[in-house]
Design an enzyme around this catalytic site. Structure first.
Site, PDB file in Angstrom:
ATOM      1  N   GLU A 182      39.188  38.777  36.587  1.00  0.00           N
ATOM      2  CA  GLU A 182      38.909  37.374  36.270  1.00  0.00           C
ATOM      3  C   GLU A 182      38.759  37.117  34.773  1.00  0.00           C
ATOM      4  O   GLU A 182      38.463  35.983  34.369  1.00  0.00           O
ATOM      5  CB  GLU A 182      37.656  36.927  37.028  1.00  0.00           C
ATOM      6  CG  GLU A 182      37.857  36.953  38.535  1.00  0.00           C
ATOM      7  CD  GLU A 182      36.555  36.868  39.316  1.00  0.00           C
ATOM      8  OE1 GLU A 182      35.520  36.528  38.707  1.00  0.00           O
ATOM      9  OE2 GLU A 182      36.573  37.158  40.523  1.00  0.00           O
ATOM     10  N   GLU A 190      25.037  43.978  42.203  1.00  0.00           N
ATOM     11  CA  GLU A 190      26.401  43.764  41.719  1.00  0.00           C
ATOM     12  C   GLU A 190      26.668  44.507  40.417  1.00  0.00           C
ATOM     13  O   GLU A 190      27.772  45.008  40.184  1.00  0.00           O
ATOM     14  CB  GLU A 190      26.658  42.271  41.518  1.00  0.00           C
ATOM     15  CG  GLU A 190      28.079  41.970  41.080  1.00  0.00           C
ATOM     16  CD  GLU A 190      28.341  40.490  40.943  1.00  0.00           C
ATOM     17  OE1 GLU A 190      29.518  40.106  40.928  1.00  0.00           O
ATOM     18  OE2 GLU A 190      27.368  39.719  40.854  1.00  0.00           O
TER      19      GLU A 190
END
Length: 764
Positions: free
Chosen positions: A491, A639
């Site tokens: 991304e 994460e």
């Protein structure tokens, strides 16, 4: 992943590559109802309890576990409960609505804490200094009665002291929510008997039951939702103190909370649970978890921390979906699988607000699909529920077919936060990822009729139609189809042309759409030309460096957020990928991957190294895929790598990506012990792999492996790579797999009639 010879779905552990051969034979898709624990060889079953001192409650860096049951979820000792399908906020501000956690019931005592994976509950234990009594607190979202959260406190006298014991409770949380307009709380009295030892007669007590219903404040999208979502909450009174009266040996207090969108259903399950005895209510919950672990498990010797992480990962992943036994009794709602699961949401961006992403289909679906196709059908049903919206999104953007949003919640419109418009605009690979998941399901079940009933046949074709309108033919250059204005899994780079991952997954979707038209016997099976388009989609390739540039114009030293191009090797398992090219892709992209990226990159690098026999690099990446990301005694996935305090908690995407390193194809290969030494692995057993109605157990040692089918539903064959013809699989027979030998399990007859398997190669 190709269904040319195998629809590969995932279990790999450094010493073991297990692959699903899916190119033959149609079988019943009936789910094995039960398998006794005798069908699982005991390797090491000790690591079912994850324990810690209550002192960790004072350490904000130590995360507590998230508990869920496929209908609702919450993080232990936090103030919110989240309900499947209950969202508040418009457009990109849509998020799971916070329900006040009236089940956050605590005693003011320093207890020892345990996450009991085997029984699916959280336990607190306290024994006072004088050893005159002990207290046990059980907390669990009920697996059968999914609207109910249970708190059960048992005080037991120890020794001869007969004095009154009185224990203070923490004050009840405030019943308020910034997301829901609740009605005034109503109260009615009920009669209840606190449980006591058999020697004590039951004394009737008045037990006030509280109830409030409300409606979310904002709709997600007025075109698809004309009013807020309803929710009703019931709970019984928690006293200021728990008391074991003088002369009494024990007492049990039980507090229930029930949540549902329908008042009648919430009331029914609350009263059903309330009417059961303590033992019966607990047994109806734990029996479902015992059945699960008896059927499905990953057992490891030689590395206890890894064993705990694997079991915790399975628990956190599976607990976010309902057990079939519960869903059959009272269905719905099921509203997708978010990266942080069902027990987190709200407006915290780190928790992804309860939205569904590509994570569901690429990282979590393959694992769940091999554990139980029932889970796959649930995940597919969520996407087909959103299909009408996806068609409209495609039309609004000027395309045909169906285009799924980057983030999806209640209505299926795009709900990506305003902060991140680029990924919503360019992250179109998610539409191909959903088709990729349909391949997984078909490959492990051959369930054509089920695919039709789920709406998967139409969805596969609508996705193919989207990609056929999304490509652009390059008349002046390559004379191939380009896919411009995209963003791949990395991304950090937006609005690029011909992202390698996107182009491959789009090609797969086109091939599979045409295949679905055939196997689903679509009306008017005229040639849509989808396969021809797929064959001519450009795949970026540098002939001099023998690697795949991530996109047109990519420079080899450019830093990336996470694994991208390497994913065409695994999980896509692109059939045209040569071993040396795959190695070069790893050499190019692994060093430039940001260390601040998510855990899945390293697990994917591990699998890709393993597939080309780079054992040292595979071991290094395997360890890197979980050790920095799993926190605390309850093995909670984060994460980002420690000690970062930001990023998603209970990051199921990391758990799913990690477990894919254990779940790959049903080809079994043995490796030497030194090849496994990098992860401290001595023995591995994967039990309960579901394939075409069979349950398969694979056990791996350092220099050999064995395969055993513990439940058989239809005829399968096994080929042991010894030059002999495949033989019929016999239930519970052990099939040894020696070093250098590959075992392949398949069905006897080709399952797809006159429909040819797609070629899946692009760039021609």
């Amino acid at each position: 992943m190709s269904i040319v010879c195998r629809l590969l779905v995932s279990i790999v552990i450094l010493g073991s590559c297990l692959a699903t051969a899916a190119d033959v034979g149609e079988q019943s898709t009936a789910r094995p109802s039960s398998v006794t624990s005798e069908s699982i060889t005991t390797v090491d079953k000790r690591q079912f309890e994850l324990s810690a001192s209550g002192e960790i409650l004072h350490d904000p860096a130590t995360p507590l576990p998230t508990l869920a049951n496929g209908h609702l979820g919450f993080t232990v000792y936090e103030d919110a409960v989240y309900l499947a399908g209950l969202y508040n906020g418009a457009g990109g501000l849509s998020h799971r609505a916070r329900i006040p956690n009236m089940a956050n019931v605590q005693l003011l005592l320093p207890s020892d804490l345990t996450l009991d994976l085997a029984r699916g509950l959280f336990r607190s234990d306290f024994a006072n200094d004088g050893r005159s009594f002990r207290l046990t607190h059980l907390l669990y979202p009920h697996a059968l009665y999914r609207r109910v959260i249970v708190n059960q406190f048992t005080i037991e006298r120890v020794g001869t002291n007969d004095e009154n014991i009185s224990l203070p409770m923490m004050p009840a949380p405030a019943f308020t929510s910034e997301d829901i307009q609740f009605q005034p709380i109503s109260t009615h009295d009920a009669r209840v008997h606190w449980s006591k030892s058999p020697a004590q007669p039951g004394d009737a007590n008045v037990d006030p039951i509280y109830q409030s219903c409300g409606t979310t404040l904002q709709v997600e999208n007025a075109t698809y939702q004309n009013r807020g979502r309803s929710v009703c909450v019931l709970w019984n009174r928690v006293p200021e103190r728990l008391v074991l009266g003088a002369g009494k040996r024990n007492v049990t207090y039980r507090f229930l909370m029930a949540v549902d969108g329908a008042e009648a259903i919430a009331q029914t399950e609350f009263e059903t649970a309330r009417a059961l005895s303590d033992d019966a209510l607990l047994e109806s919950h734990t029996s479902l978890w015992r059945s699960f672990w008896a059927r499905s498990d990953i057992l490891i010797t030689g590395n206890e921390p890894l064993q705990r992480t694997v079991r915790a990962s399975l628990y956190y992943l599976v607990s976010n979906l309902p057990f079939e036994a519960s869903f059959t009794v009272r269905s719905g709602p099921f509203w997708g699988l978010s990266p942080t699961g069902l027990g987190r949401g709200g407006t915290n961006l780190d928790d992804y607000e309860g939205h569904s992403f590509w994570d569901t289909e690429v990282w979590m679906f393959p694992v769940l699909n091999l554990i139980d196709p029932w889970y796959s059908r649930l995940l597919i049903s969520y996407r087909t529920k959103m299909l009408p919206t996806a068609k409209r999104l495609a039309q609004e953007a000027g395309y045909r077919g169906a285009r799924f949003p980057w983030e999806s919640a209640f209505t299926g419109v795009e709900v990506t936060q305003p902060c991140c418009a680029a990924v919503a605009q360019y992250g179109h690979h998610i539409t191909g990822d959903i088709s990729f998941a349909l391949r997984h399901y078909l490959g492990t079940t051959h369930d054509r009729e089920g695919l039709r009933q789920l709406g998967g046949c139409e969805m596969a074709q609508q996705i193919a139609e989207f990609w056929s309108s999304r490509v652009r033919f390059n008349y002046t250059g390559s004379e191939q189809y380009d896919i411009p204005a995209v963003m791949g899994p990395d991304e950090d780079h937006e609005n690029v042309t011909n992202n390698a991952y996107t182009n491959v997954v789009a090609g797969y979707a086109l091939y599979f759409g045409e295949f679905a038209r055939c196997i689903c016997e679509a009306d008017g099976r005229d040639d849509k030309g989808w396969s021809d388009i797929a064959r001519h989609i450009k795949l970026p390739y540098d002939e001099i460096g023998d690697f795949h540039p991530q996109y047109d114009g990519y420079l080899a030293s450019t830093v990336i957020k996470q694994a991208d191009t390497v994913l065409i090797g695994y999980p896509l398992q692109y059939p045209g990928l040569k071993a040396y090219t795959r190695w070069n892709d790893l050499l190019i992209y692994e060093p430039v991957t940001r260390s601040t990226g998510p855990a899945m990159s390293w697990s994917m690098y591990a699998v890709n190294h393993l597939d080309i026999d780079n054992y040292r690099e595979a071991a290094q990446n395997f360890n890197r895929s979980y050790q920095p990301y799993v926190r605390g005694p309850f093995r909670v996935w984060q994460e980002l790598q420690g000690p970062a305090q930001h990023g998603a908690h209970n990051f199921l995407t990391g758990a799913g990506g990690f477990l894919q390193v254990y779940l790959d194809r049903l080809e079994v290969k043995a490796h030497y012990p030194q090849e496994l030494s990098g992860v401290g692995l001595e023995q591995l057993q994967v039990a309960g792999i579901q394939y075409l109605g069979a349950l398969i157990t694979v056990t791996q040692w350092g220099d050999r492996a064995e395969v055993r089918v513990t439940h058989l539903d239809g005829e399968l064959t096994i080929e042991l790579g010894d030059g002999n013809a495949p033989v019929a699989v016999v239930c519970n027979r052990v099939y040894p797999v020696n070093k250098g030998v590959t075992a392949i399990i398949r069905t006897k007859a080709y399952p797809y009639g006159e429909c040819e398997l797609p070629k899946d190669v692009i760039g021609k």
